[in-house]
Design an enzyme around this catalytic site. Sequence first.
Site, PDB file in Angstrom:
ATOM      1  N   TRP A 190       5.910  -7.907  -2.059  1.00  0.00           N
ATOM      2  CA  TRP A 190       7.109  -7.102  -2.351  1.00  0.00           C
ATOM      3  C   TRP A 190       7.491  -7.212  -3.822  1.00  0.00           C
ATOM      4  CZ3 TRP A 190       6.558 -10.162   2.030  1.00  0.00           C
ATOM      5  CH2 TRP A 190       6.510  -9.466   3.247  1.00  0.00           C
TER       6      TRP A 190
ATOM      7  N   HIS B 146      13.006  -4.568   1.624  1.00  0.00           N
ATOM      8  CA  HIS B 146      12.777  -4.064   2.988  1.00  0.00           C
ATOM      9  C   HIS B 146      14.063  -4.225   3.800  1.00  0.00           C
ATOM     10  CE1 HIS B 146      10.911  -8.350   3.895  1.00  0.00           C
ATOM     11  NE2 HIS B 146      12.031  -8.425   3.229  1.00  0.00           N
TER      12      HIS B 146
ATOM     13  N   ARG C  56      11.538  -0.875  -4.450  1.00  0.00           N
ATOM     14  CA  ARG C  56      10.358  -1.627  -4.901  1.00  0.00           C
ATOM     15  C   ARG C  56      10.102  -1.344  -6.377  1.00  0.00           C
ATOM     16  NH1 ARG C  56       6.854  -2.453  -0.108  1.00  0.00           N
ATOM     17  NH2 ARG C  56       8.422  -3.125   1.409  1.00  0.00           N
TER      18      ARG C  56
ATOM     19  N   GLN D  69      13.581   2.643   5.008  1.00  0.00           N
ATOM     20  CA  GLN D  69      12.847   2.038   6.112  1.00  0.00           C
ATOM     21  C   GLN D  69      13.703   2.067   7.361  1.00  0.00           C
ATOM     22  OE1 GLN D  69      11.683  -1.981   5.079  1.00  0.00           O
ATOM     23  NE2 GLN D  69       9.774  -1.271   4.151  1.00  0.00           N
TER      24      GLN D  69
ATOM     25  N   VAL E  97       6.438 -12.659  11.369  1.00  0.00           N
ATOM     26  CA  VAL E  97       5.978 -12.416  12.746  1.00  0.00           C
ATOM     27  C   VAL E  97       4.705 -13.206  13.025  1.00  0.00           C
ATOM     28  CG1 VAL E  97       7.013 -10.185  13.329  1.00  0.00           C
ATOM     29  CG2 VAL E  97       4.993 -10.256  11.856  1.00  0.00           C
TER      30      VAL E  97
ATOM     31  N   ALA F 247       9.547  -7.388  16.502  1.00  0.00           N
ATOM     32  CA  ALA F 247      10.179  -6.740  15.347  1.00  0.00           C
ATOM     33  C   ALA F 247       9.196  -5.701  14.815  1.00  0.00           C
ATOM     34  CB  ALA F 247      10.504  -7.763  14.277  1.00  0.00           C
TER      35      ALA F 247
HETATM   36  N1  DAH Z   1       9.246  -5.508   6.160  1.00  0.00           N
HETATM   37  C1  DAH Z   1       7.877  -5.064   6.183  1.00  0.00           C
HETATM   38  C2  DAH Z   1       7.579  -4.313   4.878  1.00  0.00           C
HETATM   39  O1  DAH Z   1       8.479  -3.927   4.220  1.00  0.00           O
HETATM   40  C3  DAH Z   1       7.602  -4.201   7.366  1.00  0.00           C
HETATM   41  C4  DAH Z   1       7.588  -4.981   8.613  1.00  0.00           C
HETATM   42  C5  DAH Z   1       6.445  -5.539   9.074  1.00  0.00           C
HETATM   43  C6  DAH Z   1       8.752  -5.178   9.321  1.00  0.00           C
HETATM   44  C7  DAH Z   1       6.387  -6.282  10.224  1.00  0.00           C
HETATM   45  C8  DAH Z   1       8.747  -5.942  10.480  1.00  0.00           C
HETATM   46  C9  DAH Z   1       7.568  -6.479  10.932  1.00  0.00           C
HETATM   47  O2  DAH Z   1       9.857  -6.149  11.197  1.00  0.00           O
HETATM   48  O3  DAH Z   1       7.550  -7.206  12.062  1.00  0.00           O
HETATM   49  O4  DAH Z   1       6.482  -4.123   4.548  1.00  0.00           O
END
Ligand code: DAH
Length: 340
Positions: free
Chosen positions: A152, A171, A197, A211, A254, A308
């Site tokens: 990120w 995010h 970003r 998002q 996760v 998630a």
């Molecule tokens: N936050 C991640 C991103 O910005 C996307 C994401 C991936 C969200 C996996 C989640 C997850 O909740 O379980 O790339």
Amino acid sequence: MGTKVQEIKNKFLKAIEGIKDAKSLEDLRIQYLGRKGEITNLLKHLKDMSLEERRHAGPMIQRLKIETEELLNKKLSDLAKSRGDISEIDITIPGKKITVGHYHPLSIVEKDIRRIFKAMNFSIVDGPEIETEYYNFDALNIPKSHPARDMWDTFWLKQSVPDPRLLLRTHTSPVQIRYMETHEPPFQIIVPGKTFRFEATDASHEIVFHQVEGLMVGKDVSLANFKFVIQEFFKRLFGKNLEVRFRPSYFPFVEPGLEVDLQCVKCGGKGCNICGNSGWLEIMGAGMVHPKVFEAAHYNPREWQGFAFGFGLERIAMIKYNIPDIRLFNSGDLRFINQF
Ligand code: DAH
């Protein structure tokens, strides 16, 4: 004198009534108000009258003169109007267009998404766009100086006292922690919102985008539940049954982590320019919530489990409406916007 004035007036009124064109109207004006005109002559004769007579006749003749001028002017404009030279209503002026606004394509898609998840009993949750380092990274099991942070590229805020360190959220995942800190499971939420970003823009990358985060926690919430929810979501969003595929992937918050692919909406899986001939669209990241994330939110990871997910709103809108470049959304180009 009074009868003379009245006589001239009557004669004039009769004459002007019969006038049909500007030329004879001008002749009539000369006849009465010209240098040797009848009314002009009356005025000239005032000086031959006694003071007494003049006091009486003067104003009367003046009034006649003014009335006559007014009638001549009115007649002139009446003649012009009846010829069509001047009209009070210009029927050739185009009508006033009343333009009614409409939703931006991103708003349309976001509304659809909210509606669909609401119907599946999800709550819609909000979080701050300026986040702390803790919520954006640490609490999500992304420690400082861990290479995972490089996933990120971050806009950091300039601060005189950087405590806590602030950033523009990269995010919507930090809202998972914020929500769990103040709510007890079981629950299911989505978090639509703006994200940022610090990276170069191109057809599929913007520095500001949106998002939608998802989080469902309960006693025995599993990836099977996730697969049903997400398949149902796509079915309702695109109006047809579409296959969903999970591939193992890595996200620090996760375990296991996965990448979700959707059967190509355009070609149905045969392969086309939209899906790069693979038949699949990479659509989101997901997984089972990491025990460390539950711990950060003071949940007992042995008691609770859940899934998630997170996806980009622009990407969904681009697939839905066949939009080739993410930069179009913020271009302000009406040729683009007015298509929706
Ligand atoms: N936050 C991640 C991103 O910005 C996307 C994401 C991936 C969200 C996996 C989640 C997850 O909740 O379980 O790339």
